[in-house]
Design a protein around this motif. Sequence first.
Motif, short mmCIF file in Angstrom:
data_model
loop_
_atom_site.label_atom_id
_atom_site.label_comp_id
_atom_site.label_asym_id
_atom_site.label_seq_id
_atom_site.Cartn_x
_atom_site.Cartn_y
_atom_site.Cartn_z
N GLY A 133 26.58 -5.65 -4.17
CA GLY A 133 26.30 -6.60 -3.11
C GLY A 133 24.84 -6.97 -3.04
O GLY A 133 24.03 -6.63 -3.91
N LEU A 134 24.49 -7.68 -1.97
CA LEU A 134 23.14 -8.19 -1.75
C LEU A 134 22.43 -7.28 -0.75
O LEU A 134 22.86 -7.13 0.40
CB LEU A 134 23.21 -9.62 -1.21
N TYR A 135 21.32 -6.66 -1.19
CA TYR A 135 20.59 -5.70 -0.36
C TYR A 135 19.22 -6.28 0.01
O TYR A 135 18.60 -7.03 -0.75
CB TYR A 135 20.39 -4.39 -1.12
N ARG A 136 18.75 -5.86 1.17
CA ARG A 136 17.39 -6.16 1.61
C ARG A 136 16.95 -5.03 2.54
O ARG A 136 17.77 -4.19 2.97
CB ARG A 136 17.31 -7.51 2.33
N CYS A 137 15.67 -5.00 2.85
CA CYS A 137 15.15 -3.96 3.73
C CYS A 137 14.14 -4.54 4.69
O CYS A 137 13.60 -5.64 4.48
CB CYS A 137 14.52 -2.82 2.92
N ASN A 138 13.88 -3.78 5.75
CA ASN A 138 12.92 -4.17 6.77
C ASN A 138 11.99 -3.00 7.02
O ASN A 138 12.45 -1.90 7.33
CB ASN A 138 13.64 -4.57 8.06
N MET A 139 10.69 -3.24 6.87
CA MET A 139 9.71 -2.18 7.07
C MET A 139 8.57 -2.72 7.92
O MET A 139 7.97 -3.75 7.59
CB MET A 139 9.18 -1.66 5.72
N SER A 140 8.30 -2.00 9.00
CA SER A 140 7.21 -2.38 9.93
C SER A 140 7.37 -3.81 10.45
O SER A 140 6.40 -4.56 10.60
CB SER A 140 5.84 -2.21 9.24
N ASP B 192 24.68 -7.13 2.39
CA ASP B 192 25.44 -8.34 2.71
C ASP B 192 25.25 -8.75 4.17
O ASP B 192 26.19 -9.20 4.85
CB ASP B 192 26.93 -8.14 2.41
N GLY B 193 24.01 -8.56 4.66
CA GLY B 193 23.68 -8.97 6.01
C GLY B 193 24.01 -7.95 7.09
O GLY B 193 23.64 -8.15 8.26
N SER B 194 24.67 -6.86 6.76
CA SER B 194 25.05 -5.85 7.75
C SER B 194 24.14 -4.64 7.64
O SER B 194 23.81 -4.19 6.54
CB SER B 194 26.51 -5.41 7.54
N PHE B 195 23.77 -4.09 8.80
CA PHE B 195 22.89 -2.92 8.83
C PHE B 195 23.61 -1.71 8.26
O PHE B 195 24.78 -1.43 8.59
CB PHE B 195 22.44 -2.65 10.26
N MET B 196 22.92 -0.95 7.41
CA MET B 196 23.48 0.26 6.83
C MET B 196 22.95 1.49 7.52
O MET B 196 23.66 2.19 8.22
CB MET B 196 23.17 0.33 5.33
N ARG B 197 21.65 1.76 7.36
CA ARG B 197 21.05 2.93 7.99
C ARG B 197 19.54 2.83 7.87
O ARG B 197 19.00 2.00 7.13
CB ARG B 197 21.54 4.23 7.37
N THR C 173 0.80 -1.23 0.00
CA THR C 173 0.00 0.00 0.00
C THR C 173 0.83 1.28 0.00
O THR C 173 0.35 2.32 -0.45
CB THR C 173 -0.93 0.02 1.22
N THR C 174 2.06 1.24 0.48
CA THR C 174 2.83 2.47 0.59
C THR C 174 4.32 2.19 0.54
O THR C 174 4.77 1.06 0.77
CB THR C 174 2.51 3.22 1.91
N SER C 175 5.08 3.26 0.25
CA SER C 175 6.54 3.17 0.28
C SER C 175 7.13 4.35 1.05
O SER C 175 8.31 4.67 0.90
CB SER C 175 7.11 3.16 -1.14
N ASP C 176 6.31 4.99 1.89
CA ASP C 176 6.74 6.20 2.59
C ASP C 176 6.91 5.97 4.09
O ASP C 176 6.90 6.93 4.87
CB ASP C 176 5.74 7.33 2.36
N LEU C 177 7.07 4.73 4.52
CA LEU C 177 7.29 4.43 5.93
C LEU C 177 8.78 4.29 6.21
O LEU C 177 9.56 4.00 5.30
CB LEU C 177 6.55 3.14 6.31
N PRO C 178 9.20 4.47 7.46
CA PRO C 178 10.62 4.26 7.79
C PRO C 178 11.03 2.82 7.48
O PRO C 178 10.27 1.88 7.66
CB PRO C 178 10.68 4.55 9.30
N ALA C 179 12.26 2.67 7.01
CA ALA C 179 12.76 1.35 6.63
C ALA C 179 14.24 1.24 6.98
O ALA C 179 14.99 2.22 6.90
CB ALA C 179 12.56 1.10 5.13
N ASP C 180 14.63 0.03 7.41
CA ASP C 180 16.03 -0.28 7.68
C ASP C 180 16.61 -0.98 6.45
O ASP C 180 15.99 -1.90 5.90
CB ASP C 180 16.17 -1.17 8.91
N PHE C 181 17.81 -0.57 6.05
CA PHE C 181 18.45 -1.16 4.88
C PHE C 181 19.70 -1.93 5.30
O PHE C 181 20.46 -1.49 6.18
CB PHE C 181 18.81 -0.07 3.87
N TYR C 182 19.91 -3.07 4.62
CA TYR C 182 21.03 -3.95 4.93
C TYR C 182 21.77 -4.27 3.63
O TYR C 182 21.18 -4.38 2.56
CB TYR C 182 20.55 -5.25 5.57
#
Length: 269
Positions: free
Chosen positions: A168-175, A145-150, A134-143
């Motif tokens: 590298g390999l990126y992923r994110c975490n939201m809510s 290669d498995g390490s937290f970025m910001r 539904t949205t892409s405007d929520l706070p998100a954590d970015f990683y």
Amino acid sequence: MEGASVLWLLGLTSLLSGSTSQAPLSLSSSQFFSWTSLTLSCEDDPSGWTLRRTTPRGKEKAPCGDGWGYLAGSSCEISFLVPLDSGVYWCETTEGETRTTINITVTGGPVILQSPVLPVMEGHDVTLSCRTKTTSDLPADFYKDGSFMRTEPTGHMTLQHVARSDEGLYRCNMSGAESPPSWLAVTGQPTTPPPASDPSHLVIRIVCHLVVFCPYCISTFIMVSLYRHRPTVNDLPVSMVMAPPTHAEGGLGDDYDDLITAATTEHHF
């Protein structure tokens, strides 16, 4: 979990080994939610390409319309994506030449990471977007290669002037929900040979110089010629007129005549 790992390794291997020059297949993102639609096409010359895919389950290399998707003109459409549609897609010529191998991930989860599918050129800016259905405007954590970025307050992270170290390999975490991993590839700047000199440009430059300098040369020649042929002081004719003495100059008139006569008298003996 094991199937997802195999899928990711297959997609990663394909991305690293696939040819990306003259790529006819393009997508804005490699991750999609289930039950969304997707349209793919082989660009440049659609009639000369065939869109194919392979999946971890059957390892089949089926073209569009053969058990998956349906042809709509020069495009291949998938009306309702499911996780089984995850896999490697590419364009192939009738001679078997492969172009643009990309990995597509379809997730039933609530979060995806939108990132470039094809390699990014060094020095360019790249934006990664973490979003829900539904949205892409929520706070998100970015990683990476498995390490937290910001943490980004609006779910968008921009990498400025990317270098090979950003690959590298990126992923994110939201809510509290995590996206599938996505590989970001970075390629070097293309080297282009210096342009060959065009003989016509040289001719044009020579003509321009002649047009500019010829009037100066002609005017200089004319001035030198005029200077060399101008009359000098020694060349000027000089005439001297002796005026006879007048009576007003005194009583020397008769004596002067006698003197001249005496001087010019010729004596004969």
